[in-house]
Design a protein around this motif. Sequence first.
Motif, PDB file in Angstrom:
ATOM      1  N   THR A 142       0.825  -1.200   0.000  1.00 29.22           N
ATOM      2  CA  THR A 142       0.000   0.000   0.000  1.00 29.22           C
ATOM      3  C   THR A 142       0.863   1.255   0.000  1.00 29.22           C
ATOM      4  OG1 THR A 142      -1.555  -1.250   1.349  1.00 29.22           O
ATOM      5  CG2 THR A 142      -1.935   1.113   1.170  1.00 29.22           C
ATOM      6  N   PHE A 185       0.364   4.879   1.296  1.00 27.19           N
ATOM      7  CA  PHE A 185      -0.606   5.533   2.174  1.00 27.19           C
ATOM      8  C   PHE A 185      -0.776   6.997   1.820  1.00 27.19           C
ATOM      9  CE2 PHE A 185       0.786   1.838   4.415  1.00 27.19           C
ATOM     10  CZ  PHE A 185      -0.339   1.402   5.087  1.00 27.19           C
ATOM     11  N   ARG A 188      -0.961   9.644   3.753  1.00 25.92           N
ATOM     12  CA  ARG A 188       0.019  10.545   4.364  1.00 25.92           C
ATOM     13  C   ARG A 188       1.367   9.840   4.481  1.00 25.92           C
ATOM     14  NH1 ARG A 188      -1.248  12.274   9.279  1.00 25.92           N
ATOM     15  NH2 ARG A 188      -2.916  10.762   9.468  1.00 25.92           N
ATOM     16  N   ALA A 239       3.234   7.763   5.618  1.00 25.24           N
ATOM     17  CA  ALA A 239       3.583   6.837   6.694  1.00 25.24           C
ATOM     18  C   ALA A 239       5.003   6.288   6.556  1.00 25.24           C
ATOM     19  CB  ALA A 239       2.570   5.690   6.773  1.00 25.24           C
ATOM     20  N   LEU A 240       5.953   7.155   6.196  1.00 20.84           N
ATOM     21  CA  LEU A 240       7.355   6.736   6.198  1.00 20.84           C
ATOM     22  C   LEU A 240       7.828   6.667   7.640  1.00 20.84           C
ATOM     23  CD1 LEU A 240       8.770   8.956   3.326  1.00 20.84           C
ATOM     24  CD2 LEU A 240       8.112   6.552   3.221  1.00 20.84           C
ATOM     25  N   ASP A 268       1.345   7.819  15.280  1.00 25.19           N
ATOM     26  CA  ASP A 268       0.438   7.664  14.151  1.00 25.19           C
ATOM     27  C   ASP A 268       0.231   6.174  13.857  1.00 25.19           C
ATOM     28  OD1 ASP A 268      -0.933   7.805  11.813  1.00 25.19           O
ATOM     29  OD2 ASP A 268       0.321   9.399  10.960  1.00 25.19           O
ATOM     30  N   SER A 287      -0.760   4.791  11.339  1.00 23.72           N
ATOM     31  CA  SER A 287      -0.432   4.367   9.980  1.00 23.72           C
ATOM     32  C   SER A 287       0.979   3.784   9.901  1.00 23.72           C
ATOM     33  CB  SER A 287      -0.600   5.531   9.001  1.00 23.72           C
ATOM     34  OG  SER A 287       0.282   6.562   9.326  1.00 23.72           O
ATOM     35  N   TYR A 288       1.881   4.142  10.830  1.00 26.78           N
ATOM     36  CA  TYR A 288       3.214   3.522  10.832  1.00 26.78           C
ATOM     37  C   TYR A 288       3.086   2.026  11.072  1.00 26.78           C
ATOM     38  CZ  TYR A 288       5.034   8.254  11.363  1.00 26.78           C
ATOM     39  OH  TYR A 288       5.325   9.577  11.178  1.00 26.78           O
ATOM     40  N   ALA A 307       1.668   0.477   8.025  1.00 21.70           N
ATOM     41  CA  ALA A 307       2.672   0.422   6.963  1.00 21.70           C
ATOM     42  C   ALA A 307       3.597  -0.768   7.191  1.00 21.70           C
ATOM     43  CB  ALA A 307       3.463   1.723   6.917  1.00 21.70           C
ATOM     44  N   ASP A 353       1.841  -3.916   6.399  1.00 15.55           N
ATOM     45  CA  ASP A 353       1.688  -3.981   4.962  1.00 15.55           C
ATOM     46  C   ASP A 353       2.957  -4.496   4.287  1.00 15.55           C
ATOM     47  OD1 ASP A 353      -0.086  -3.053   2.656  1.00 15.55           O
ATOM     48  OD2 ASP A 353       1.834  -2.129   2.168  1.00 15.55           O
TER      49      ASP A 353
END
Lengths: 460, 265
Positions: free
Chosen positions: A83, A85, A87, A89-90, B158, B160-161, B164, B167
């Motif tokens: 995916t 993302f 924003r 998400a690094l 966050d 989303s980390y 990620a 993922d």
Amino acid sequence: MKDSNFIIELSHISKSFGDKQVLDDVSLFVKKGEFVTILGPSGCGKTTLLRILAGFGTADEGEIRIDGKDITSVPPHERPVNTVFQRYALFPHLNVYDNIAFGLKLKKVKDDEIELRVRKALKMVGMTDYEWRDVNSLSGGQQQRVAIARAIVNRPQVLLLDEPLAALDLKMRKDMQMELKDMHKTLGITFVYVTHDQEEALTLSDTIVVMSEGKVQQIGTPTDIYNEPANSFVADFIGESNILNGTMVEDRVVSFMGREWECVDEGFGENAPVDVVIRPEDIYIMAKTDSGMLEGTVQSCIFKGVHYEMTVTTPDGYEIMIQDYNAFEVGQQVSMIIKPSDIHVMHKERTCNTFEATMIDSTHVEFLSTQFVCNEQAGITGGEKVEVEVNFDRIELMDNKEDGMLVGDVRFILYKGDHYHLTVRTFDGDNIYVDTHDVWDDRDIVGVKIMPDDIRIKRV
Amino acid sequence: MKQLLRFFLKRSTWSIPYAIFLVGFVVLPLILIFLYAFQDAEGNFTLANFSKFISSPEAANTFVYSIGIAIVTTVLCILLGYPAAYILSNSELCRSKVMVVLFILPMWINILVRTLATVALFDFLRLPLGEGALIFGMVYNFLPFMIYPIYNVMQKMDHSYIEAAQDLGANPMTVFRKVVVPLSMPGVMSGVMMVFMPTISTFAISELLTMNNIKLFGTTIQENINNGMWNYGAALSLIMLVIIFATELFSDGDGDRASNEGGII
């Protein structure tokens, strides 16, 4: 469907958050190597669908297959997808190289191969020599490139992109669109792209899936979606359009704006109510002549860069939008021509409101969780289930919600040339469709009033 | 009159009382400690206070022992506090804020009262006071200062980390090891500073929980100053300040982030 060439098969996916149904029986089949865009306004369920595909959410019902394998209950880290993302998400604690190598290291790929593949991925996104940079020191566009590199370096079967360009400025977005398209060609992997930007969808995709209110509205190529919208929602959402009420007189003849027009559509039956869609660039406008099909007066004329956008009113009071390279002065009398092939006819989803209802007694009926007074119904007893019909234009909306019998908010506004067609959502989640000449805004809270004379009761 | 009014309305004017306070109660004492440390009782310049510290095994031993106790306390606080913060910040595991408040609640009670209660508890359970009791008391007193900054960082992390990482193929254990732990380090650094520094200089807890049998560095300083050995006491304080300052510098690598994201300090 083992021998199918579909890489993604989503069948009958439904999902609710609490009372709110976000996805309602969505099915989607994606061919290998296709660039599919899921397009819809915010809150239409497109991101939820992508998250279900990635494994971050689970569907209440339905089945997901990738490359023929059922992955409905496979956790995200075991799915053959990656995916990008919204924003980015690094990982802020890793540099560019380690961010991109993250997935490969987990797969125990050899160090020298990792280095090779990371460099290749960086080259692909045009970020050579950025390996050792801190990700926080990169600009938004550069971060997005790294995020894309981090996903494609794993060579997934499917790349999921969740509004990846939404945070970039216009110029950067255009550049990245082109690069994404090139990347898709070079890599040959399947892209599933989520966006609310219709222009982006038209530019990038092989196939567009238009979604609204948790349902798929239309699936087709960009040309199909643009030229042959399946319903008024799609027509309104994709590009600019004039949407008008019309009647299909017979095959190849449709009547709207007070006259009959030749068109190319067939099979609607005789005298069927339809929606007519005409793109503003498909109307030819000229100074008043006798050979025009329609006459009107220019109301406004705005320069839009490539073309002028004009509103023209017809003698019957219809307002239509026209785009043309030539400007016409405000107040000028003009003639218009529309080619038969540019008139798009669509089935009306409904011609009046229909509600399930229960009779309370002979003069009261309950529907939409509210009791309404109706005209005396002979021979219908209390408690009987009936069907109630109310015409769109017989529903009155009030500013002051206390004045209404029930309360809702305006969800979808469609301008139909001479009136607005609104969808009002009640707090229970039911839709009421209203035709009105008053101007309302999206999300306005309104009171809804229906008079006894306008309630038609039908026995089921 | 107008000038006077303008003077009082200026924002910088309002800072004057604070400046006076800071000079009087922070800067001046620090200067005095510095001057006293390099003077003998008659006020002549000397390095004798420092050589006394280095040559007297008792003070140096206490010093090393104090640092040892502080390290043990800090490590125990991390081991106990980190999982606690992780559980508290994870909305799936902990739905209410009540748990957070319960963890923070002990901080509302005076440290002496808490320590006296600990002594009473050890007496009641007939447990011996001493090194074990000391470490227990320290961990008990300072644990909230470790939990809170870590909790704060984790809560703001966050999500989303984590997604990620999943993922990209990380299983839950790897996500924790490779993403959650590194990203929560600023909170841990804050927590370390808030636990390690006060534990070096503490003396009340050690006096009460060891029946004055174990001396920590704080106790040594306090005894010297109480007995009128101002110059030697000042020198010891200065040594401790330098050590604390050094830990701060040492942790400064992550310190930038720690001060930005680290919660209460």
